[in-house]
Design a protein around this motif. Sequence first.
Motif, PDB file in Angstrom:
ATOM      1  N   ALA A  91       0.822  -1.218   0.000  1.00  0.00           N
ATOM      2  CA  ALA A  91       0.000   0.000   0.000  1.00  0.00           C
ATOM      3  C   ALA A  91       0.852   1.262   0.000  1.00  0.00           C
ATOM      4  CB  ALA A  91      -0.930   0.003   1.213  1.00  0.00           C
ATOM      5  N   ARG A  92       2.116   1.139   0.373  1.00  0.00           N
ATOM      6  CA  ARG A  92       2.994   2.306   0.400  1.00  0.00           C
ATOM      7  C   ARG A  92       3.489   2.674  -0.997  1.00  0.00           C
ATOM      8  NH1 ARG A  92       3.680   2.724   5.771  1.00  0.00           N
ATOM      9  NH2 ARG A  92       3.751   0.819   6.993  1.00  0.00           N
ATOM     10  N   LEU A  93       3.279   1.780  -1.951  1.00  0.00           N
ATOM     11  CA  LEU A  93       3.681   2.068  -3.331  1.00  0.00           C
ATOM     12  C   LEU A  93       2.607   2.881  -4.025  1.00  0.00           C
ATOM     13  CD1 LEU A  93       4.958  -1.500  -4.320  1.00  0.00           C
ATOM     14  CD2 LEU A  93       6.318   0.408  -3.436  1.00  0.00           C
ATOM     15  N   ASN A  94       2.981   3.577  -5.090  1.00  0.00           N
ATOM     16  CA  ASN A  94       1.958   4.269  -5.860  1.00  0.00           C
ATOM     17  C   ASN A  94       1.189   3.253  -6.704  1.00  0.00           C
ATOM     18  OD1 ASN A  94       3.510   3.726  -8.202  1.00  0.00           O
ATOM     19  ND2 ASN A  94       4.674   5.614  -7.895  1.00  0.00           N
ATOM     20  N   THR A  95       0.116   3.703  -7.287  1.00  0.00           N
ATOM     21  CA  THR A  95      -0.793   2.780  -7.977  1.00  0.00           C
ATOM     22  C   THR A  95      -0.122   2.008  -9.119  1.00  0.00           C
ATOM     23  OG1 THR A  95      -2.686   4.154  -7.388  1.00  0.00           O
ATOM     24  CG2 THR A  95      -2.985   2.619  -9.213  1.00  0.00           C
ATOM     25  N   PRO A  96       0.658   2.645 -10.017  1.00  0.00           N
ATOM     26  CA  PRO A  96       1.300   1.865 -11.089  1.00  0.00           C
ATOM     27  C   PRO A  96       2.220   0.768 -10.560  1.00  0.00           C
ATOM     28  CG  PRO A  96       1.356   4.193 -11.628  1.00  0.00           C
ATOM     29  CD  PRO A  96       0.887   4.096 -10.216  1.00  0.00           C
ATOM     30  N   LEU A  97       2.965   1.082  -9.488  1.00  0.00           N
ATOM     31  CA  LEU A  97       3.859   0.070  -8.930  1.00  0.00           C
ATOM     32  C   LEU A  97       3.082  -1.074  -8.278  1.00  0.00           C
ATOM     33  CD1 LEU A  97       6.758   2.191  -7.374  1.00  0.00           C
ATOM     34  CD2 LEU A  97       6.784   0.795  -9.468  1.00  0.00           C
ATOM     35  N   GLN A  98       1.918  -0.773  -7.722  1.00  0.00           N
ATOM     36  CA  GLN A  98       1.074  -1.834  -7.166  1.00  0.00           C
ATOM     37  C   GLN A  98       0.605  -2.772  -8.282  1.00  0.00           C
ATOM     38  OE1 GLN A  98      -1.948  -0.834  -4.230  1.00  0.00           O
ATOM     39  NE2 GLN A  98      -0.987   1.163  -3.934  1.00  0.00           N
ATOM     40  N   HIS A  99       0.215  -2.192  -9.414  1.00  0.00           N
ATOM     41  CA  HIS A  99      -0.182  -3.015 -10.563  1.00  0.00           C
ATOM     42  C   HIS A  99       0.983  -3.896 -11.017  1.00  0.00           C
ATOM     43  CE1 HIS A  99      -4.187  -1.443 -11.852  1.00  0.00           C
ATOM     44  NE2 HIS A  99      -3.827  -0.446 -11.070  1.00  0.00           N
ATOM     45  N   LEU A 100       2.151  -3.290 -11.131  1.00  0.00           N
ATOM     46  CA  LEU A 100       3.319  -4.027 -11.586  1.00  0.00           C
ATOM     47  C   LEU A 100       3.671  -5.150 -10.616  1.00  0.00           C
ATOM     48  CD1 LEU A 100       5.666  -4.380 -13.556  1.00  0.00           C
ATOM     49  CD2 LEU A 100       6.944  -2.663 -12.213  1.00  0.00           C
ATOM     50  N   ALA A 101       3.605  -4.872  -9.318  1.00  0.00           N
ATOM     51  CA  ALA A 101       3.904  -5.901  -8.329  1.00  0.00           C
ATOM     52  C   ALA A 101       2.918  -7.065  -8.436  1.00  0.00           C
ATOM     53  CB  ALA A 101       3.851  -5.302  -6.922  1.00  0.00           C
ATOM     54  N   GLY A 102       1.644  -6.743  -8.687  1.00  0.00           N
ATOM     55  CA  GLY A 102       0.655  -7.804  -8.842  1.00  0.00           C
ATOM     56  C   GLY A 102       0.940  -8.689 -10.036  1.00  0.00           C
ATOM     57  N   VAL A 103       1.334  -8.074 -11.143  1.00  0.00           N
ATOM     58  CA  VAL A 103       1.643  -8.844 -12.350  1.00  0.00           C
ATOM     59  C   VAL A 103       2.881  -9.713 -12.138  1.00  0.00           C
ATOM     60  CG1 VAL A 103       2.345  -8.658 -14.762  1.00  0.00           C
ATOM     61  CG2 VAL A 103       0.530  -7.174 -13.880  1.00  0.00           C
ATOM     62  N   LEU A 104       3.906  -9.159 -11.491  1.00  0.00           N
ATOM     63  CA  LEU A 104       5.120  -9.934 -11.228  1.00  0.00           C
ATOM     64  C   LEU A 104       4.843 -11.098 -10.275  1.00  0.00           C
ATOM     65  CD1 LEU A 104       7.796  -7.094 -10.866  1.00  0.00           C
ATOM     66  CD2 LEU A 104       7.401  -8.634 -12.816  1.00  0.00           C
ATOM     67  N   LEU A 105       4.021 -10.856  -9.272  1.00  0.00           N
ATOM     68  CA  LEU A 105       3.638 -11.957  -8.386  1.00  0.00           C
ATOM     69  C   LEU A 105       2.884 -13.041  -9.154  1.00  0.00           C
ATOM     70  CD1 LEU A 105       2.440 -10.203  -5.087  1.00  0.00           C
ATOM     71  CD2 LEU A 105       4.428 -11.689  -5.398  1.00  0.00           C
ATOM     72  N   LEU A 129       8.176 -20.376 -19.825  1.00  0.00           N
ATOM     73  CA  LEU A 129       7.881 -19.022 -20.285  1.00  0.00           C
ATOM     74  C   LEU A 129       6.379 -18.805 -20.452  1.00  0.00           C
ATOM     75  CD1 LEU A 129       9.096 -16.332 -21.154  1.00  0.00           C
ATOM     76  CD2 LEU A 129       9.192 -17.222 -23.506  1.00  0.00           C
ATOM     77  N   ALA A 130       5.699 -19.787 -21.064  1.00  0.00           N
ATOM     78  CA  ALA A 130       4.246 -19.661 -21.254  1.00  0.00           C
ATOM     79  C   ALA A 130       3.520 -19.590 -19.911  1.00  0.00           C
ATOM     80  CB  ALA A 130       3.731 -20.840 -22.084  1.00  0.00           C
ATOM     81  N   SER A 131       3.980 -20.366 -18.939  1.00  0.00           N
ATOM     82  CA  SER A 131       3.341 -20.361 -17.617  1.00  0.00           C
ATOM     83  C   SER A 131       3.510 -19.014 -16.932  1.00  0.00           C
ATOM     84  CB  SER A 131       3.941 -21.470 -16.745  1.00  0.00           C
ATOM     85  OG  SER A 131       3.709 -22.744 -17.311  1.00  0.00           O
ATOM     86  N   ALA A 132       4.702 -18.425 -17.068  1.00  0.00           N
ATOM     87  CA  ALA A 132       4.940 -17.116 -16.457  1.00  0.00           C
ATOM     88  C   ALA A 132       4.041 -16.054 -17.083  1.00  0.00           C
ATOM     89  CB  ALA A 132       6.407 -16.725 -16.612  1.00  0.00           C
ATOM     90  N   PHE A 133       3.927 -16.081 -18.415  1.00  0.00           N
ATOM     91  CA  PHE A 133       3.068 -15.102 -19.086  1.00  0.00           C
ATOM     92  C   PHE A 133       1.590 -15.329 -18.753  1.00  0.00           C
ATOM     93  CE2 PHE A 133       6.747 -14.072 -21.705  1.00  0.00           C
ATOM     94  CZ  PHE A 133       6.577 -12.707 -21.884  1.00  0.00           C
ATOM     95  N   MET A 134       1.181 -16.589 -18.654  1.00  0.00           N
ATOM     96  CA  MET A 134      -0.213 -16.873 -18.308  1.00  0.00           C
ATOM     97  C   MET A 134      -0.513 -16.403 -16.884  1.00  0.00           C
ATOM     98  SD  MET A 134      -3.200 -17.882 -18.986  1.00  0.00           S
ATOM     99  CE  MET A 134      -3.000 -18.706 -20.575  1.00  0.00           C
ATOM    100  N   GLY A 135       0.411 -16.648 -15.943  1.00  0.00           N
ATOM    101  CA  GLY A 135       0.215 -16.173 -14.576  1.00  0.00           C
ATOM    102  C   GLY A 135       0.145 -14.660 -14.508  1.00  0.00           C
ATOM    103  N   ALA A 136       0.999 -13.986 -15.269  1.00  0.00           N
ATOM    104  CA  ALA A 136       0.984 -12.523 -15.289  1.00  0.00           C
ATOM    105  C   ALA A 136      -0.327 -11.999 -15.865  1.00  0.00           C
ATOM    106  CB  ALA A 136       2.171 -12.010 -16.098  1.00  0.00           C
ATOM    107  N   LEU A 137      -0.812 -12.644 -16.926  1.00  0.00           N
ATOM    108  CA  LEU A 137      -2.059 -12.201 -17.547  1.00  0.00           C
ATOM    109  C   LEU A 137      -3.250 -12.376 -16.605  1.00  0.00           C
ATOM    110  CD1 LEU A 137      -3.622 -11.201 -20.027  1.00  0.00           C
ATOM    111  CD2 LEU A 137      -3.747 -13.575 -20.816  1.00  0.00           C
ATOM    112  N   LEU A 138      -3.343 -13.550 -15.975  1.00  0.00           N
ATOM    113  CA  LEU A 138      -4.461 -13.797 -15.063  1.00  0.00           C
ATOM    114  C   LEU A 138      -4.403 -12.869 -13.851  1.00  0.00           C
ATOM    115  CD1 LEU A 138      -4.675 -17.711 -15.106  1.00  0.00           C
ATOM    116  CD2 LEU A 138      -6.101 -16.059 -16.330  1.00  0.00           C
TER     117      LEU A 138
END
Length: 345
Positions: A91-105, A129-138
């Motif tokens: 929550a201490r991150l700004n909104t774009p970084l929160q989105h990015l952290a969610g995608v990386l997780l 590679l496909a699994s990482a991209f699928m996880g990021a997309l979901l």
Amino acid sequence: MKDTQILSAFHELAPAPAEPGLGQVLVFDACHVGVVLRAVLFVEAVVAVGAMFGTTTAFGWLTQVSLLTGGALPATLLWLIIACSLKKGLARLNTPLQHLAGVLLGALAGLYGCGVLSMVGVLDPVPWLASAFMGALLSAVLVAALVLRAKGKTPAATAARLTELQARIRPHFLFNTLNSAISLVRAEPAKAEAMLEDLSDLFRHALVEQGESVTLANEIALAQRYLAIEQVRFGDRIQLEWALDPRASSARLPPLLLQPLVENAVKHGVEPSANGAHIRISTECRGSMVVIKVTNTVPAGQGERGHGVALANVRDRLSLLHDVQGQFQSGCKDGVFQVRIQVPR
């Protein structure tokens, strides 16, 4: 009241400065049972559709779904657990970084699910590679849904605050309260002073920012102040009964949730009846849940008329705070109208 006191009252209402570094929207509010259920169902739906591309028979499809679920379900739960655990830090991150952290997780969760399936020999070759991209997309889709859910709280809370503020300062309520206090100034000055103090507390509570939730104890105290004012106005026409469980005091509610319910009880139970009404407010702990009931008698033929707007507002705000864990029921039977609320303890 002196001018300096009036000015100080306005200073109290000034919004607190925002803390530096805090994001505007907390997108990682995954610490809700409803969010977990929807996330799991969403991923399972994607798995079920994806499995259709690898087989043409029903049995083969069920087999594929079962195997893929063995990797997708742990990965989804891992994402939710991490998102909930790191809620305050993220929550201490700004909104774009929160989105990015969610995608990386999500990408990491996809790799984890792929690793689970590869260890049991389901995948050959292993599509890292496909699994990482699928996880990021979901995860991106899930983060977007959480953002929309968080933003959905803002207009509902704002509308509720305006509605309750308008209800409290409506002319007839304010004038009747002041007239009652004036009539008591000489005969019973202590009672007049207490009445004005209760009115002041109501306005202060309506105008000061309360946050996302307050304790049930705070809501009970506010309702008691409101009913104390109305008790002076209506006298014996209001018959109050309190049945409060001290163990329920720490339950969380949206601010200004209970007061409109007791106001409805007065408006639709006491005011239209020459004999008044019996109002009962009860709280009770039942295991891990707290049950709150507001009951009032109504004149013959009154039924549920006039309760709709306030009840819809309460129901919506309760759902935004507690999701599927918050339950709301209302109904009228044999001349008694009751609202029943259930929230986590």
